[in-house]
Design an enzyme around this catalytic site. Structure first.
Site, PDB file in Angstrom:
ATOM      1  N   GLY A  11       0.817  -1.203   0.000  1.00 63.21           N
ATOM      2  CA  GLY A  11       0.000   0.000   0.000  1.00 63.21           C
ATOM      3  C   GLY A  11       0.847   1.248   0.000  1.00 63.21           C
ATOM      4  CD  GLN A  49       3.401   5.828   2.641  1.00 63.08           C
ATOM      5  OE1 GLN A  49       2.443   5.248   2.151  1.00 63.08           O
ATOM      6  NE2 GLN A  49       4.435   5.178   3.154  1.00 63.08           N
ATOM      7  CB  CYS A  79       5.682   2.378   7.153  1.00 64.22           C
ATOM      8  SG  CYS A  79       5.039   3.873   6.403  1.00 64.22           S
ATOM      9  CG  LEU A  80       7.141   1.977   0.916  1.00 70.91           C
ATOM     10  CD1 LEU A  80       6.295   2.392  -0.272  1.00 70.91           C
ATOM     11  CD2 LEU A  80       8.474   1.415   0.447  1.00 70.91           C
ATOM     12  CG  HIS A 113      -0.047   1.113   7.273  1.00 69.21           C
ATOM     13  ND1 HIS A 113       0.968   0.657   8.087  1.00 69.21           N
ATOM     14  CD2 HIS A 113       0.542   1.974   6.405  1.00 69.21           C
ATOM     15  CE1 HIS A 113       2.100   1.234   7.742  1.00 69.21           C
ATOM     16  NE2 HIS A 113       1.878   2.034   6.704  1.00 69.21           N
ATOM     17  CD  GLU A 114      -0.998   2.335   2.765  1.00 68.35           C
ATOM     18  OE1 GLU A 114      -0.508   3.478   2.703  1.00 68.35           O
ATOM     19  OE2 GLU A 114      -0.306   1.324   2.970  1.00 68.35           O
ATOM     20  CG  HIS A 167       0.566   6.920   5.566  1.00 66.39           C
ATOM     21  ND1 HIS A 167       1.736   7.321   6.154  1.00 66.39           N
ATOM     22  CD2 HIS A 167       0.739   5.600   5.276  1.00 66.39           C
ATOM     23  CE1 HIS A 167       2.581   6.301   6.220  1.00 66.39           C
ATOM     24  NE2 HIS A 167       2.002   5.242   5.701  1.00 66.39           N
TER      25      HIS A 167
END
Ligand code: NI
Length: 176
Positions: free
Chosen positions: A39, A44, A91-92, A133-134, A137
């Site tokens: 995701g 991000q 996470c990225l 999670h997304e 953000h």
């Protein structure tokens, strides 16, 4: 982590059909594929808009269905029960680390797609986790802020190395 855009509330997307939104989604999809992630949220890539994308890969389907790459705009999440479950996330925007994060096990999410059509979906398991999670953000929330025990925040490499020491540590975490 540390870029201000990752700590701010993102703005609503006013026209999901606008060319700049198509371009953003294309760029994000390339980033997600490159990272082999599950995701990605617009903040991000430093764009403060309420747009996320996610997928449920085969190894995460738990005998249920995989979910192809899905774009969700202006999302809202409603938990469908009080039940929460902990699992490992990565996470990225927090490279190299992983942590044990509690999430709702069953949710309904709504929003719109790239054509402006309404989306409404019930999700459980990893599908519910990656969407939570997304969407976090979009409100400046990185997963460590959801953790209840920061001793469970660690380097992914060390978690793999010492897997036997950590409950639930047999699965690789997916990056999102
Ligand atoms: Ni993330």
């Amino acid at each position: 982590m540390g870029h201000p855009v990752l700590q701010e509330a993102a703005q609503l997307v006013e026209d999901p059909t606008a060319p700049e939104i198509r371009k953003l989604v294309q760029d994000m999809a390339e980033t997600l594929v490159d990272a082999e992630g599950a995701g990605l949220a617009a903040p991000q890539v430093h764009v403060p808009l309420r747009l996320v994308m996610f997928l449920v890969p085969g190894h995460r389907a738990d005998g249920g269905e995989t979910v192809p790459l899905t774009v969700l705009i202006n999302p809202q999440i409603t938990p469908l029960s009080d039940e929460m479950e902990e699992d490992w996330e990565a996470c990225l925007s927090v490279p190299g680390l992983t942590g044990l994060v509690p999430r709702w096990t069953s949710i309904r999410y709504t929003g719109i797609d790239l054509n402006g059509e309404p989306v409404e979906q019930v999700a459980g398991g990893f599908h519910a986790r990656v969407v939570q999670h997304e969407c976090d953000h979009l409100d400046g929330m990185l997963y460590p802020k959801r953790m209840t025990d920061l001793s469970m925040l660690m380097f992914s490499e060390e978690r793999r190395h010492y897997a036997e020491a950590w409950d639930n540590a047999v699965d690789e975490e997916d990056t999102a």
